[in-house]
Design a protein around this motif. Structure first.
Motif, PDB file in Angstrom:
ATOM      1  N   PRO A 156       0.796  -1.235   0.000  1.00 41.48           N
ATOM      2  CA  PRO A 156       0.000   0.000   0.000  1.00 41.48           C
ATOM      3  C   PRO A 156       0.823   1.276   0.000  1.00 41.48           C
ATOM      4  O   PRO A 156       0.368   2.299  -0.493  1.00 41.48           O
ATOM      5  CB  PRO A 156      -0.820  -0.119   1.299  1.00 41.48           C
ATOM      6  N   ARG A 157       2.039   1.223   0.561  1.00 42.05           N
ATOM      7  CA  ARG A 157       2.868   2.432   0.664  1.00 42.05           C
ATOM      8  C   ARG A 157       4.235   2.221   0.028  1.00 42.05           C
ATOM      9  O   ARG A 157       5.245   2.716   0.534  1.00 42.05           O
ATOM     10  CB  ARG A 157       3.033   2.819   2.141  1.00 42.05           C
ATOM     11  N   LEU A 158       4.302   1.514  -1.074  1.00 43.70           N
ATOM     12  CA  LEU A 158       5.582   1.243  -1.722  1.00 43.70           C
ATOM     13  C   LEU A 158       6.267   2.553  -2.102  1.00 43.70           C
ATOM     14  O   LEU A 158       5.720   3.362  -2.847  1.00 43.70           O
ATOM     15  CB  LEU A 158       5.362   0.397  -2.979  1.00 43.70           C
ATOM     16  N   PRO A 159       7.492   2.805  -1.593  1.00 41.19           N
ATOM     17  CA  PRO A 159       8.188   4.060  -1.908  1.00 41.19           C
ATOM     18  C   PRO A 159       8.393   4.241  -3.406  1.00 41.19           C
ATOM     19  O   PRO A 159       8.664   3.287  -4.121  1.00 41.19           O
ATOM     20  CB  PRO A 159       9.532   3.903  -1.178  1.00 41.19           C
ATOM     21  N   TRP A 160       8.264   5.471  -3.856  1.00 37.27           N
ATOM     22  CA  TRP A 160       8.495   5.898  -5.241  1.00 37.27           C
ATOM     23  C   TRP A 160       7.437   5.368  -6.208  1.00 37.27           C
ATOM     24  O   TRP A 160       7.551   5.582  -7.411  1.00 37.27           O
ATOM     25  CB  TRP A 160       9.872   5.450  -5.759  1.00 37.27           C
ATOM     26  N   ALA A 161       6.437   4.678  -5.717  1.00 35.94           N
ATOM     27  CA  ALA A 161       5.506   3.989  -6.615  1.00 35.94           C
ATOM     28  C   ALA A 161       4.170   4.716  -6.725  1.00 35.94           C
ATOM     29  O   ALA A 161       3.808   5.531  -5.871  1.00 35.94           O
ATOM     30  CB  ALA A 161       5.267   2.558  -6.126  1.00 35.94           C
ATOM     31  N   GLU A 162       3.437   4.382  -7.782  1.00 37.67           N
ATOM     32  CA  GLU A 162       2.075   4.873  -7.946  1.00 37.67           C
ATOM     33  C   GLU A 162       1.234   4.427  -6.746  1.00 37.67           C
ATOM     34  O   GLU A 162       1.320   3.275  -6.313  1.00 37.67           O
ATOM     35  CB  GLU A 162       1.490   4.307  -9.247  1.00 37.67           C
ATOM     36  N   GLU A 172      -7.594  -6.134   2.594  1.00 40.11           N
ATOM     37  CA  GLU A 172      -7.961  -7.557   2.574  1.00 40.11           C
ATOM     38  C   GLU A 172      -7.537  -8.286   1.306  1.00 40.11           C
ATOM     39  O   GLU A 172      -7.156  -9.468   1.381  1.00 40.11           O
ATOM     40  CB  GLU A 172      -9.462  -7.715   2.811  1.00 40.11           C
ATOM     41  N   PRO A 173      -7.582  -7.681   0.110  1.00 36.26           N
ATOM     42  CA  PRO A 173      -7.114  -8.425  -1.075  1.00 36.26           C
ATOM     43  C   PRO A 173      -5.648  -8.836  -1.005  1.00 36.26           C
ATOM     44  O   PRO A 173      -5.227  -9.767  -1.699  1.00 36.26           O
ATOM     45  CB  PRO A 173      -7.357  -7.434  -2.224  1.00 36.26           C
ATOM     46  N   ILE A 174      -4.863  -8.157  -0.166  1.00 35.88           N
ATOM     47  CA  ILE A 174      -3.441  -8.466  -0.053  1.00 35.88           C
ATOM     48  C   ILE A 174      -3.192  -9.656   0.871  1.00 35.88           C
ATOM     49  O   ILE A 174      -2.223 -10.409   0.698  1.00 35.88           O
ATOM     50  CB  ILE A 174      -2.675  -7.241   0.489  1.00 35.88           C
ATOM     51  N   ILE A 175      -4.057  -9.859   1.849  1.00 37.06           N
ATOM     52  CA  ILE A 175      -3.795 -10.816   2.935  1.00 37.06           C
ATOM     53  C   ILE A 175      -3.547 -12.241   2.438  1.00 37.06           C
ATOM     54  O   ILE A 175      -2.611 -12.902   2.922  1.00 37.06           O
ATOM     55  CB  ILE A 175      -4.940 -10.786   3.971  1.00 37.06           C
ATOM     56  N   ASP A 203      -2.041   1.972   8.631  1.00 42.34           N
ATOM     57  CA  ASP A 203      -3.441   2.340   8.442  1.00 42.34           C
ATOM     58  C   ASP A 203      -4.399   1.404   9.177  1.00 42.34           C
ATOM     59  O   ASP A 203      -5.515   1.816   9.522  1.00 42.34           O
ATOM     60  CB  ASP A 203      -3.784   2.331   6.941  1.00 42.34           C
ATOM     61  N   HIS A 204      -3.981   0.165   9.406  1.00 42.04           N
ATOM     62  CA  HIS A 204      -4.854  -0.835  10.030  1.00 42.04           C
ATOM     63  C   HIS A 204      -4.068  -1.643  11.066  1.00 42.04           C
ATOM     64  O   HIS A 204      -3.845  -2.851  10.896  1.00 42.04           O
ATOM     65  CB  HIS A 204      -5.432  -1.769   8.955  1.00 42.04           C
ATOM     66  N   PRO A 205      -3.637  -0.998  12.147  1.00 38.40           N
ATOM     67  CA  PRO A 205      -2.800  -1.702  13.126  1.00 38.40           C
ATOM     68  C   PRO A 205      -3.479  -2.925  13.736  1.00 38.40           C
ATOM     69  O   PRO A 205      -2.821  -3.947  13.941  1.00 38.40           O
ATOM     70  CB  PRO A 205      -2.512  -0.629  14.181  1.00 38.40           C
ATOM     71  N   GLN A 206      -4.771  -2.836  14.015  1.00 42.65           N
ATOM     72  CA  GLN A 206      -5.437  -3.969  14.659  1.00 42.65           C
ATOM     73  C   GLN A 206      -5.516  -5.177  13.737  1.00 42.65           C
ATOM     74  O   GLN A 206      -5.417  -6.314  14.195  1.00 42.65           O
ATOM     75  CB  GLN A 206      -6.840  -3.566  15.122  1.00 42.65           C
ATOM     76  N   ARG A 207      -5.681  -4.943  12.440  1.00 46.21           N
ATOM     77  CA  ARG A 207      -5.734  -6.070  11.495  1.00 46.21           C
ATOM     78  C   ARG A 207      -4.396  -6.791  11.464  1.00 46.21           C
ATOM     79  O   ARG A 207      -4.340  -8.027  11.440  1.00 46.21           O
ATOM     80  CB  ARG A 207      -6.105  -5.575  10.094  1.00 46.21           C
ATOM     81  N   VAL A 208      -3.307  -6.044  11.477  1.00 49.27           N
ATOM     82  CA  VAL A 208      -1.989  -6.667  11.471  1.00 49.27           C
ATOM     83  C   VAL A 208      -1.739  -7.408  12.778  1.00 49.27           C
ATOM     84  O   VAL A 208      -1.165  -8.504  12.783  1.00 49.27           O
ATOM     85  CB  VAL A 208      -0.903  -5.607  11.207  1.00 49.27           C
TER      86      VAL A 208
END
Length: 369
Positions: A156-162, A172-175, A203-208
């Motif tokens: 979600p936060r890839l540096p330098w990326a779109e 959730e699609p990443i999990i 962004d979602h500490p509880q999910r992690v």
């Protein structure tokens, strides 16, 4: 001073690459390609801008039909390995969105030669369900580079990326991808999984934390991924649940007395280094696990600062016990971090809590003290 990474794309590199293309496709106008790349505004372009310029200039100089142009790049791909050739997958992102199957095959190949983590993101934006289904397949690929792409490309936060704001809202699609790769035999892949988890945690500490509680203690590889993936919760937030998962109590820091926290020299030039000395004593009666970290606040333009943490030690200390040591910290410019002159705060963190701090002053000329 270290040369900026973007400098790899110089006239000599471009000329040699153009000749390689011309040997494969005789109609390639190497001079036109180089002139297009090095034209107006080139010197002001940063790394990603230069990669995009090269890809666009290739598109103008290769055959107009995407399949024919891509075939030429595929023929020379094995000769073009490493970071400088990120413009191969960038070419696919620029011109291949409407030729899905051909482009996906190309990205799968090119990522093993350089990396396609940036190039997959326009495909995710175009059709998230279709692309994430593909990345779930890649998570089971025999090549570690392709498996890493499955995780790295959807961070979600890839540096330098779109940006992928949809995944910052709902990860959730990443999990399922992270679940499949969390104990991957490749450290290269596992590092990406950890970085993806760290992104999500902001962004979602509880999910992690939910995932960590389900995954922790079952596999040493996964435990290592979780320790790195929860680093922001442990370091920046001193999150009690995250600390507790690894046996670190935030309250342990309250029973620690800092005996030594110093950095020498206090004034130095950019490019120099300081010796950081630390010693703490645990005043509690019971043994406690202590994690000591060096936090450096790097000044940025506009009065802002950026904090980066460096591990000093992590050990269980008996009541009354002492933990001490020394490390050198360099202020050399890197491709990913440039230093500005001024005050840099060096703080000691004990189980995520700041316990002591000193300032060092960087100058362009420098005065050793």
């Amino acid at each position: 001073m270290a040369e900026p990474l973007k400098a790899i794309y110089n006239e000599a590199f471009l000329t040699a690459f153009a000749e390689r293309v011309r040997r494969q496709w005789a109609a390639f106008d190497a001079d036109r390609f180089c002139e297009s790349v090095l034209g107006d505004g080139w010197e002001s372009l940063e790394l990603k801008g230069r990669i995009r310029r090269i890809a666009r200039s290739l598109g103008a100089a290769l055959p107009a039909e995407y399949p024919a142009a891509l075939a030429i790049l595929e023929e020379i791909a094995d000769e073009c390995r490493g970071f400088p050739y990120l413009f191969f997958p960038e070419f696919v992102a620029c011109y291949g969105l409407n030729d899905w199957d051909r482009s996906i095959r190309a990205l799968e190949r090119f990522t093993a030669l350089s990396s396609a983590e940036f190039a997959v993101r326009p495909f995710i934006r175009r059709d998230p369900e279709r692309m994430m289904a593909q990345m779930r397949k890649w998570a089971g690929h025999p090549d570690e580079h392709v498996r890493r792409l499955a995780s790295e490309g959807c961070r979600p936060r890839l540096p330098w990326a779109e940006a992928l704001p949809e995944f910052r809202r709902d990860p959730e699609p990443i999990i399922p991808i992270l679940d499949r790769l969390k104990a991957d035999p490749s450290a290269y892949v596992r590092k990406s999984v950890a970085n993806n988890l760290n992104d999500i945690s902001k962004d979602h500490p509880q999910r992690v934390l939910e995932l960590a509680k389900m995954w922790y203690g079952r596999n040493e590889r996964t435990d290592s991924v979780l320790r790195h993936g929860l680093r922001s919760l442990i370091r920046r937030a001193a999150h009690p649940e995250a600390l507790a998962l690894f046996g670190l109590s935030p309250d342990a820091g309250l029973s620690v007395e800092v005996e030594t926290w110093d950095a020498r020299p206090r004034e130095l030039a950019i490019g120099g280094s300081v010796a950081v000395r630390y010693a703490v004593r645990h005043r509690g009666e019971e043994a406690a696990k202590l994690r000591l970290e060096l936090a450096v606040d790097y000044p940025r333009a506009g009065g802002r600062s950026f904090r980066k943490l460096f591990k000093l030690a992590e050990r269980t200390v008996e009541g009354g016990g002492r933990l001490a040591g020394e490390r050198r910290h360099a202020f050399a410019d890197l491709s990913t971090r440039r230093h500005l002159p001024g005050v840099h705060k060096l703080a000691l963190l004990v189980n995520g809590r700041e316990a002591a701090a000193v300032d060092v002053i960087l100058s362009r000329e420098g005065t050793e003290a």
